[in-house]
Design a protein around this motif. Sequence first.
Motif, short mmCIF file in Angstrom:
data_model
loop_
_atom_site.label_atom_id
_atom_site.label_comp_id
_atom_site.label_asym_id
_atom_site.label_seq_id
_atom_site.Cartn_x
_atom_site.Cartn_y
_atom_site.Cartn_z
N MET A 1 0.85 -1.17 0.00
CA MET A 1 0.00 0.00 0.00
C MET A 1 0.90 1.23 0.00
O MET A 1 1.96 1.26 0.61
N ASP A 2 0.43 2.28 -0.69
CA ASP A 2 1.26 3.48 -0.83
C ASP A 2 1.23 4.30 0.45
O ASP A 2 0.43 5.22 0.60
N ILE A 3 2.08 3.97 1.38
CA ILE A 3 2.14 4.69 2.66
C ILE A 3 3.60 5.06 2.93
O ILE A 3 4.52 4.51 2.31
N PRO A 4 3.86 5.97 3.85
CA PRO A 4 5.23 6.45 4.09
C PRO A 4 6.22 5.33 4.37
O PRO A 4 7.35 5.36 3.86
N LEU A 5 5.81 4.34 5.18
CA LEU A 5 6.74 3.28 5.53
C LEU A 5 7.32 2.61 4.28
O LEU A 5 8.52 2.33 4.19
N ARG B 1 7.44 3.87 1.27
CA ARG B 1 8.31 4.80 0.54
C ARG B 1 9.71 4.83 1.18
O ARG B 1 10.71 5.07 0.50
N ASP C 1 -4.14 1.24 -3.02
CA ASP C 1 -4.42 2.29 -2.05
C ASP C 1 -5.21 1.80 -0.85
O ASP C 1 -5.60 2.58 -0.01
N THR C 2 -5.51 0.52 -0.82
CA THR C 2 -6.31 0.01 0.29
C THR C 2 -5.56 -1.13 0.97
O THR C 2 -4.52 -1.58 0.47
N GLY C 3 -6.11 -1.58 2.07
CA GLY C 3 -5.48 -2.68 2.80
C GLY C 3 -5.33 -3.92 1.95
O GLY C 3 -4.45 -4.75 2.20
#
Lengths: 528, 343, 356
Positions: B164-168, B170, B196-198
Amino acid sequence: MVSDRPARQDRSAPGASAPPAVELIGIDKRFGPVHANRHVSLAIAKGSIHGIIGENGAGKSTLMSILFGFYAADAGEIRVNGRKVDITSSGDAIAQGIGMVHQHFMLVEPFTVLENVVLGAEGGALIGPALARARGVLERLARDYELDVDPDAIVGTLPVGLQQRVEILKALFKGADVLILDEPTGVLTPNEADHLFHILRGLRDQGKTVIIITHKLNEIMEVTDRVSVMRRGELVATVDTRDTSAAALAELMVGRSVLLEVEKGEGKPGAVVLAVEKLTWRDSKNVARVKDVSFAVRAGEIVGIAGVSGNGQSELLDLIAGLKRPSAGTIRLDGQEIGHLADPARLRDLGVAHVPEDRQARGLIMPFEECESAILGWHDDPALGSALWLDRGKVEGRAAADMAAFDVRPQDCHLKSAKFSGGNQQKIVLAREIGRDPKLLIVGQPTRGVDVGAIEFIPRRLLELRDQGKAILLVSVELDEIRSLSDRILVMFAGEVMGERPPETDERELGLLMAGVQPGDRPEATAS
Amino acid sequence: MNKRTLLVALAALAAAGYYFYGSGGGSSDKPAPGTPAVVFDTGGKFDKSFNEGIYNGAEKFKTETSQAYGEFEITNEAQREQALRNFADKGYSPIIAAGFAQAAALGKVAAEYPNIKFAIIDDSSITLPNVQSIVFKEEEGSYLVGLLAAMASKTGKVGFVGGMDIPLIRKFACGYVQGVKATNPAATVFQNMTGDTGAAWNDPVKGGELTKAQIAQGADVIYHAAGGTGVGVLQAAADNGALGIGVDSNQNGLHPGKVLTSMLKRVDVAVYNVMKSAKDGSFKAGTTSLGLAQDGVGYAMDDNNKALVSPPMIAAADAAKAAIVAGTLQVHDYMTDEKCPVQ
Amino acid sequence: MMKKVHGELPHWVDTALIPAVNLVVALLVAGLVVLIIGENPLEALGILLKGALGSVRGWSYMLYYATNFTFTGLAVAVAFHAGLFNIGGEGQAYVAGLGAALAGLGLEFLPWPIALLIGIMAAMAFGALWGFIPGYLQARRGSHIVITTIMFNFIAASLMVYLINNWFRPAGRMAVESREITHISLVNLLPPSPLNAAVFLAGLAAWFTWYLLWRTRLGYEIRAVGANPEAAVYAGIKPQRVIMITMAISGALAGLMAVNEVLGVHHRLILEFAGGAGFVGIAVALMGRSHPVGVVLAALLFGLLYQGGAELSFAKPAITRDMIVVIQGLVILFMGALEQAFRPVLAAFFFAPEKA
């Protein structure tokens, strides 16, 4: 005229003494309070085309559904080739060599013709052998009966005329000797219909028996050898087609059902309320269903529109009620053009009340409580609450008052609308539409499917309303009803008004007009 | 079902409930003092990745000490707090929350139970005297596998598939790109996020498709940080003649000879250490940051990938590791400014 | 026994015996499943019921879940009455969270009661918008509502993760969520449980839905369009208009769920806070026969299953969360879908003596 003798000697029958292909004896069927078939007896000769004609709801489809095993008759027996048979499912019917082509085709559109034909006769787990066998049979059938269809075409891509041919092939493939066609030309163009008749004659000449259900007189005259007329569940006549005429059949179809004993005083027509001029309406296929119709209805008179159903009367009612938008022409109410509005709510406010032909589909909402159905269309009446709110007490009060005034039974407005009998449902609709003091009342089939009590009550109320100075437009397929209530009669045929007649005009003349024959064209318009 | 039916059903359930109230279920049993508990995140404990690493650490502790532990898998947001409080209520300690998503709930519950020890993995936002926060320097481990990927690549093109596109995620990607570019400045890195989802954590089919797309563009080494989705990434890489790089646990064995290495994130060690320290009394609150120096991250070498990683590659990786540990090489942490110096 | 037409059972059989039989069968089958995995079914049932009904905390969690399910169930029910199958409650609730969060974070200069009111209205407005668009597409463009509402769930998910990740998330924070909303919140009724004043809002919403459907002109039109579109047209009702308005109302009701979650529980906008409640709403509306009272009761039943289920998997790690879903599914199956399955058996039992 009534005859249930076995068929006369038939020119194409193999033997004079052969038993009828199908014989129905004393068939009786009820759906709740509706008596759909009353002791119907009918014999259909082998190798003939037999027409069954009647208005919508006359019971012809029910009769054929019993023959094809969709319904079980309450009483009576069925004989095929002289033997008594028990038909409780369509499978039984097919086993007895009876095939049916439904009004709405039962085809799997994404499948090919071949796959459709073997549907229900696949025989085994593998489809291959059945398809191969079917291809051979199909080619033979196509040759024998001029039923050419590409077996590998996708059914959904074929025109309706060819789809119908696939239905016929399907029945023949399953070994049908007796073929029932329910309203076969309803979806066809005139050319396709002609071709269908050609095929049917071919089938007959090869010894098949064809039963065709229709309410179109000209088709009966054109293609059948013998014809039975049904009305209100009864078989009223069976005659050789060559011995009858379209006008005589029309008369039989709509003829004297229940003798109406209504006292009708002299009308006092006042100012013109409704003026219809050159009104035309085309359907989505650009076919004119109402053509250039002009007439006027005055205050204090009932104008009746007679005709065999399907000739544009329903569309005319819809146009005046604002449910359809005219393609051309004007509709004026008290001089004000209303045709372009096409807004039933506005028209109601302007004083047009509408008793629809089909009260179950339109006039009432069956799952609603009676008191809610009793305000259908008037649910925005300011007298029933505030801007957003409906005052339950006022709604129930109005429903109760209407029920009392029209003697609706049972007088319980919390009962679901569906629980009332046909006559009481019709009274609920009438009470609602009449009760708000309209200028113009348009009424479709006021006594269709209603019980005896209401059959007297409803016409009386309509006449009272006339005498109060309302303008009333009445559409009915019951000629007697039209004649006994109307001050003037318009006859519609194929979307056009054939002529205007006084109510004293004899049934025969009206029958001719309903069959599309102008009096000048006499004597007869029979089958060619 | 009509209203009456429902009412009757509810009434019957209520009555049965009170009947059983006295009879007692297992939930009222208190555990022995000092029993640890783990609250897994929504991925579930068998996600072949982060949660499974935590599970393995807890199991190792259980095997060594014969000490049972409580566990719970989250199914919705409200259960985070509920589960933590349930464990705290019954006296479990330490209580380990898996994943940063539990930070808000843990902060709240930990404040209510000052006598119970808590730990949270992958988050450092809570400063309470009874909470230990453990974070990992994923950028350091990712840098090393990026370095190995650049050296192993024949095309000069490598790929990254995130969950999922989250900071972690990245953060993983940024460390990886730094490692690749430091080794081969001309290299191209393809980056894709699964969704973009779980569901992006558990969509191996889409992971496989993204991988194939990257391979079609020329990538021959692909690193994933995508939880369950990564199974599809490694599979697609193995099927299409490319090399995969695993994440979190040692995934070299999933496709022997087709997985270049795995970026190890030793959450199992972290969990084990929390449990152990609580048992022997050395538990400390505060943030523990585990990087290469602490062996909290690293790359996996075993028989499965021996042939893939040549001695010069190992030498280069070890040199970079030594430089990072010594502080002479700085790997940028995406989280400090939410930017990555290289793409 | 009175002579009765076949099919008409004594009243108490319909209202008490059949539900009881259904419940017992559901529990028996669920118990069988529990037995297969080696746990004691009676004990499991006890834990489940006690978990939800055996303590104040259990009750409060059950009511908290039921609050969500009431909102989403009502949303589906209102649409049902207009003949529309709104699958999009999940997305509508999710997007509504945006409205609540925007008001909560952006209106700190206003007195909190006004900001709270605006927050609730904003949640409803955002949900309404997310329902209105599929309604518009159905009414004016003929795009099927089932398809479009499903698509809008996906669009909502992508939109929200983008917005939360890039706009709402404080820099340097790992968790994908907004900063805490401190200015406004709904009163927490039984801390530390998540139950908050939104539960009263749910009751109000149920009453409003009933009033709307059965006491207003609009409600009349909604039900007319749903029951018989042809008759509605005859009556001068414009189905397209009714479809759009109904979907907006449906979305607004679903949007209230965000008020419970964002302003009542989490006090921040978090990823996927709807957590499937939008879909549970469909089952709740079906089970509750789309009547607000039925919806509330069904929502309570689901709340019980959710809370009791969580306690069960907490107490019995062998009964995983997936097993809980199976057990919940069995109860839904027997209580809802197979409600009438045992009717013929009971009818045979009751009518047999007459025939003998």
